[in-house]
Design a protein around this motif. Sequence first.
Motif, PDB file in Angstrom:
ATOM      1  N   GLN A  62      -1.991   4.376   5.840  1.00  0.00           N
ATOM      2  CA  GLN A  62      -2.888   4.469   4.688  1.00  0.00           C
ATOM      3  C   GLN A  62      -4.256   3.863   4.976  1.00  0.00           C
ATOM      4  OE1 GLN A  62       0.266   4.720   4.419  1.00  0.00           O
ATOM      5  NE2 GLN A  62       0.192   6.501   3.133  1.00  0.00           N
ATOM      6  N   GLN A  63      -4.310   2.811   5.795  1.00  0.00           N
ATOM      7  CA  GLN A  63      -5.596   2.187   6.099  1.00  0.00           C
ATOM      8  C   GLN A  63      -6.289   2.846   7.281  1.00  0.00           C
ATOM      9  OE1 GLN A  63      -4.669  -1.970   6.573  1.00  0.00           O
ATOM     10  NE2 GLN A  63      -4.839  -2.342   4.371  1.00  0.00           N
ATOM     11  N   ASN A  64      -5.643   3.797   7.898  1.00  0.00           N
ATOM     12  CA  ASN A  64      -6.202   4.468   9.073  1.00  0.00           C
ATOM     13  C   ASN A  64      -6.027   5.980   8.958  1.00  0.00           C
ATOM     14  OD1 ASN A  64      -6.845   2.086  11.003  1.00  0.00           O
ATOM     15  ND2 ASN A  64      -4.838   1.632  10.139  1.00  0.00           N
ATOM     16  N   ARG A  65      -6.308   6.485   7.768  1.00  0.00           N
ATOM     17  CA  ARG A  65      -6.117   7.926   7.499  1.00  0.00           C
ATOM     18  C   ARG A  65      -6.885   8.809   8.466  1.00  0.00           C
ATOM     19  NH1 ARG A  65      -3.604   9.300   2.653  1.00  0.00           N
ATOM     20  NH2 ARG A  65      -3.424   7.578   1.204  1.00  0.00           N
ATOM     21  N   GLN A  66      -8.126   8.443   8.749  1.00  0.00           N
ATOM     22  CA  GLN A  66      -8.960   9.248   9.640  1.00  0.00           C
ATOM     23  C   GLN A  66      -8.310   9.377  11.017  1.00  0.00           C
ATOM     24  OE1 GLN A  66     -12.838   7.589  10.308  1.00  0.00           O
ATOM     25  NE2 GLN A  66     -13.463   9.228  11.676  1.00  0.00           N
ATOM     26  N   LEU A  67      -7.787   8.287  11.532  1.00  0.00           N
ATOM     27  CA  LEU A  67      -7.118   8.311  12.830  1.00  0.00           C
ATOM     28  C   LEU A  67      -5.859   9.182  12.759  1.00  0.00           C
ATOM     29  CD1 LEU A  67      -6.791   7.363  15.747  1.00  0.00           C
ATOM     30  CD2 LEU A  67      -5.637   5.325  14.859  1.00  0.00           C
ATOM     31  N   GLY A  68      -5.047   8.974  11.737  1.00  0.00           N
ATOM     32  CA  GLY A  68      -3.840   9.783  11.572  1.00  0.00           C
ATOM     33  C   GLY A  68      -4.160  11.271  11.498  1.00  0.00           C
ATOM     34  N   GLU A  69      -5.172  11.615  10.720  1.00  0.00           N
ATOM     35  CA  GLU A  69      -5.565  13.027  10.591  1.00  0.00           C
ATOM     36  C   GLU A  69      -6.060  13.579  11.921  1.00  0.00           C
ATOM     37  OE1 GLU A  69      -8.336  13.147   7.340  1.00  0.00           O
ATOM     38  OE2 GLU A  69      -6.778  12.674   5.869  1.00  0.00           O
ATOM     39  N   SER A  70      -6.842  12.794  12.659  1.00  0.00           N
ATOM     40  CA  SER A  70      -7.366  13.275  13.937  1.00  0.00           C
ATOM     41  C   SER A  70      -6.250  13.504  14.956  1.00  0.00           C
ATOM     42  CB  SER A  70      -8.415  12.318  14.496  1.00  0.00           C
ATOM     43  OG  SER A  70      -7.814  11.123  14.961  1.00  0.00           O
ATOM     44  N   LEU A  71      -5.148  12.763  14.814  1.00  0.00           N
ATOM     45  CA  LEU A  71      -4.000  12.917  15.710  1.00  0.00           C
ATOM     46  C   LEU A  71      -2.930  13.845  15.132  1.00  0.00           C
ATOM     47  CD1 LEU A  71      -3.672   9.189  16.815  1.00  0.00           C
ATOM     48  CD2 LEU A  71      -4.659  11.082  18.124  1.00  0.00           C
ATOM     49  N   LYS A  72      -3.224  14.425  13.979  1.00  0.00           N
ATOM     50  CA  LYS A  72      -2.320  15.352  13.298  1.00  0.00           C
ATOM     51  C   LYS A  72      -0.989  14.700  12.913  1.00  0.00           C
ATOM     52  CE  LYS A  72      -4.402  19.494  15.288  1.00  0.00           C
ATOM     53  NZ  LYS A  72      -5.673  18.936  15.529  1.00  0.00           N
ATOM     54  N   VAL A  73      -1.064  13.435  12.511  1.00  0.00           N
ATOM     55  CA  VAL A  73       0.101  12.724  11.992  1.00  0.00           C
ATOM     56  C   VAL A  73       0.206  13.076  10.518  1.00  0.00           C
ATOM     57  CG1 VAL A  73       1.103  10.472  11.493  1.00  0.00           C
ATOM     58  CG2 VAL A  73      -0.074  10.863  13.666  1.00  0.00           C
ATOM     59  N   LYS A  74       1.294  13.713  10.131  1.00  0.00           N
ATOM     60  CA  LYS A  74       1.428  14.235   8.775  1.00  0.00           C
ATOM     61  C   LYS A  74       2.460  13.508   7.926  1.00  0.00           C
ATOM     62  CE  LYS A  74      -0.031  18.838  10.194  1.00  0.00           C
ATOM     63  NZ  LYS A  74      -1.408  18.710   9.864  1.00  0.00           N
ATOM     64  N   SER A  75       3.257  12.623   8.535  1.00  0.00           N
ATOM     65  CA  SER A  75       4.285  11.931   7.769  1.00  0.00           C
ATOM     66  C   SER A  75       4.562  10.562   8.377  1.00  0.00           C
ATOM     67  CB  SER A  75       5.568  12.765   7.733  1.00  0.00           C
ATOM     68  OG  SER A  75       6.089  12.908   9.039  1.00  0.00           O
ATOM     69  N   SER A  76       5.255   9.766   7.601  1.00  0.00           N
ATOM     70  CA  SER A  76       5.657   8.432   8.064  1.00  0.00           C
ATOM     71  C   SER A  76       7.169   8.331   8.003  1.00  0.00           C
ATOM     72  CB  SER A  76       5.060   7.353   7.168  1.00  0.00           C
ATOM     73  OG  SER A  76       3.675   7.344   7.238  1.00  0.00           O
ATOM     74  N   PRO A  77       7.780   7.703   8.964  1.00  0.00           N
ATOM     75  CA  PRO A  77       7.191   7.213  10.195  1.00  0.00           C
ATOM     76  C   PRO A  77       7.002   8.342  11.204  1.00  0.00           C
ATOM     77  CG  PRO A  77       9.544   6.776  10.215  1.00  0.00           C
ATOM     78  CD  PRO A  77       9.220   7.392   8.880  1.00  0.00           C
ATOM     79  N   THR A  78       6.030   8.161  12.067  1.00  0.00           N
ATOM     80  CA  THR A  78       5.823   9.048  13.205  1.00  0.00           C
ATOM     81  C   THR A  78       5.591   8.172  14.423  1.00  0.00           C
ATOM     82  OG1 THR A  78       4.886  10.859  11.896  1.00  0.00           O
ATOM     83  CG2 THR A  78       4.335  10.822  14.224  1.00  0.00           C
ATOM     84  N   VAL A  79       6.265   8.497  15.518  1.00  0.00           N
ATOM     85  CA  VAL A  79       6.075   7.775  16.773  1.00  0.00           C
ATOM     86  C   VAL A  79       5.482   8.739  17.795  1.00  0.00           C
ATOM     87  CG1 VAL A  79       7.158   6.438  18.624  1.00  0.00           C
ATOM     88  CG2 VAL A  79       8.058   6.289  16.288  1.00  0.00           C
ATOM     89  N   LEU A  80       4.374   8.309  18.390  1.00  0.00           N
ATOM     90  CA  LEU A  80       3.710   9.056  19.457  1.00  0.00           C
ATOM     91  C   LEU A  80       3.838   8.254  20.744  1.00  0.00           C
ATOM     92  CD1 LEU A  80       0.334   9.766  17.590  1.00  0.00           C
ATOM     93  CD2 LEU A  80       2.393  11.141  17.552  1.00  0.00           C
ATOM     94  N   PHE A  81       3.843   8.935  21.862  1.00  0.00           N
ATOM     95  CA  PHE A  81       3.947   8.276  23.161  1.00  0.00           C
ATOM     96  C   PHE A  81       2.745   8.642  24.011  1.00  0.00           C
ATOM     97  CE2 PHE A  81       8.161   8.970  21.483  1.00  0.00           C
ATOM     98  CZ  PHE A  81       8.736   7.712  21.607  1.00  0.00           C
ATOM     99  N   TYR A  82       2.136   7.619  24.616  1.00  0.00           N
ATOM    100  CA  TYR A  82       0.942   7.821  25.430  1.00  0.00           C
ATOM    101  C   TYR A  82       1.134   7.245  26.820  1.00  0.00           C
ATOM    102  CZ  TYR A  82      -1.848   9.345  21.488  1.00  0.00           C
ATOM    103  OH  TYR A  82      -2.342  10.055  20.430  1.00  0.00           O
ATOM    104  N   LYS A  83       0.528   7.929  27.779  1.00  0.00           N
ATOM    105  CA  LYS A  83       0.481   7.439  29.152  1.00  0.00           C
ATOM    106  C   LYS A  83      -0.836   7.903  29.746  1.00  0.00           C
ATOM    107  CE  LYS A  83       2.874   7.374  33.538  1.00  0.00           C
ATOM    108  NZ  LYS A  83       3.939   7.924  34.352  1.00  0.00           N
ATOM    109  N   ASP A  84      -1.545   6.989  30.364  1.00  0.00           N
ATOM    110  CA  ASP A  84      -2.836   7.300  30.984  1.00  0.00           C
ATOM    111  C   ASP A  84      -3.797   7.972  29.999  1.00  0.00           C
ATOM    112  OD1 ASP A  84      -1.927   6.268  33.436  1.00  0.00           O
ATOM    113  OD2 ASP A  84      -1.036   8.199  33.971  1.00  0.00           O
ATOM    114  N   GLY A  85      -3.777   7.522  28.753  1.00  0.00           N
ATOM    115  CA  GLY A  85      -4.718   8.013  27.755  1.00  0.00           C
ATOM    116  C   GLY A  85      -4.383   9.353  27.131  1.00  0.00           C
TER     117      GLY A  85
END
Length: 104
Positions: A62-85
């Motif tokens: 909720q406090q980072n809506r812009q980031l969530g939208e830019s990453l296409k996070v549409k629901s909670s909870p959502t877990v994303l995995f990153y490696k080398d950016g």
Amino acid sequence: MEDIIVKSTVESFEEDVLKSNVPAAVLFYTEGCPVCDSFIPIFERTAQKYSKHMKFVKIYRQQNRQLGESLKVKSSPTVLFYKDGKEVCTRLNGYISNPELLQP
């Protein structure tokens, strides 16, 4: 637990996740969400066990809506995995079990 799991924001996401020198598991969550409330202890236990090999990051959606939208996070909870950016692996969302989180 606070020192094992990084609380990130839209302002620190690049430094916390994209520039991380180890793979990162990023949890987008919502307070008061029953599904999030049941998953967060699983995420925390996993962080305790694997924090030497991977970075664990929580982002309050909720406090980072812009980031969530830019990453296409549409629901909670959502877990994303990153490696080398870059995002790797399949995203997890909804009712996430411990075996799902630990799948390669």
